[in-house]
Design an enzyme around this catalytic site. Sequence first.
Site, PDB file in Angstrom:
ATOM      1  CB  CYS A  10      -1.218  26.898 -54.923  1.00 38.09           C
ATOM      2  SG  CYS A  10      -0.119  25.965 -53.834  1.00 38.09           S
ATOM      3  CB  SER A  63       0.441  22.649 -51.599  1.00 38.60           C
ATOM      4  OG  SER A  63       0.475  21.442 -50.863  1.00 38.60           O
ATOM      5  CG  ASP A  64      -5.023  19.842 -54.426  1.00 36.08           C
ATOM      6  OD1 ASP A  64      -5.305  19.070 -53.488  1.00 36.08           O
ATOM      7  OD2 ASP A  64      -5.756  19.974 -55.417  1.00 36.08           O
ATOM      8  CB  CYS A  65      -3.324  16.399 -50.958  1.00 34.88           C
ATOM      9  SG  CYS A  65      -4.278  17.318 -49.724  1.00 34.88           S
ATOM     10  CB  ALA A  78       0.377  20.379 -55.318  1.00 37.60           C
TER      11      ALA A  78
END
Length: 382
Positions: free
Chosen positions: A258, A295-297, A299
């Site tokens: 995401c 998740s994106d890092c 996020a």
Amino acid sequence: MHFRSLPAAALLLTSAQHASAQFGFEWEFTYPDCVNGPLASNAVCDTSASSADRAAALVKAMPLKDKFRNLVDRSNGSRSLGLARYEWWSEALHGVAGSPGVNFSESGDYSYATSFPMPILFSAAFDDQLVEDIATTISTEARAYSNAGRAGLDFFTPNINPYKDPRWGRGSETPGDDPFRIMGYVKHLLLGLEGGHNPPLKKMIATCKHFAGYDMEIWDGVIRYGFDALITSQDLAGYYMPPFQQRARDSKVGSIMCSYNAINGVPACADSYIMDDILRKHWNWNQPNHPYVTSDCNAILDIWTNHEYVSTPEEAAAASYNAGTDQVCEVFNRTAVEGAYDKGLLSEAVIDRALRRQYEALIIAGYFDPADSNPYRSIGWD
Ligand SMILES: *[C@@H]1O[C@H](CO)[C@@H](O)[C@H](O)[C@H]1NC(C)=O
Ligand SMILES: *[C@@H]1O[C@H](CO)[C@@H](O)[C@H](O)[C@H]1NC(C)=O
Ligand SMILES: *[C@@H]1O[C@H](CO)[C@@H](O)[C@H](O)[C@H]1NC(C)=O
């Protein structure tokens, strides 16, 4: 307010760099001991059981305090269970690449990997067999790195956002601007990366990113970490979603990521409409396995800092896991999983669901199988 000193894009560009050392992470990839260790008596090692049952057995036996530390990319494993630590953040955009999970050696074997052209170029060949062949080479090299203890089994690739706005700095990572073209590209890329001709065993777990509506880096004082993309239902259905529909509904990819942005006011990693209603229910991504969302890092931190969608880190953690994020990539800040649980915002049932999904992916990649039963385990530097 922002704390990252190194943008994700910089990571992707450093190929043979010692990113793990650079991040100060210390970890080594090891396959669990399903023969002599304490795990051997757990049904996760029973290769005749279904992947869902195996994952459930592992999670059921895991002490609660270990669960908290296994919901993030630098997952700490479980000493009592005999489960090794595992770094979920490996990269392979156009070849195995420097990232916290990839450990290149100084010289000689495992000091480099094949670096293919950027995806926008090999997509533009309009040759899907070529795309599949490139991806097959990448996954073979990735598997060699894993077998040598130098990479994980899941990789944060590919980037399949349609490249609509040329001001976006990461357009070269994508297959282009046309959703129909991207669907063909994604289908063949995933066959090569995950070894789709040999289901249900996956050669590696690919992570399609960034879900969804993500094509803005920084512009006119607005940064991607807090950007709210206003997208009509028609644009969402006709433009931003088709590549993800292909990878979830048709290709059954092992994982998706995401994105940092919000869509119509809701941060993507806290958006149950896109992650549950569309992704898992409408596209039936949960069948036949139960794949996971990462998740994106950082996020999740952005949900309360840049988006100001909630007012505490605990609420941010709860909002994301409750909405269907199963695994969180962190950079410098701990995700407040334990605090969210202590405050009653996050239940053990949701924690267990997240853990079952992420470990089911490793099961499907053969992580808990004996070496001699997995055709990919013999791949080495040669
Ligand atoms: C990288 O791999 C080497 C060889 O296995 C090991 O000695 C070293 O500790 C690893 N480095 C990191 C940061 O994990
Ligand atoms: C991580 O695992 C190591 C080794 O099992 C253990 O010593 C350490 O306390 C764990 N850390 C956390 C935060 O749980
Ligand atoms: C995130 O980490 C940075 C660096 O360690 C620290 O200064 C900052 O206060 C942390 N932010 C949050 C929200 O925890």
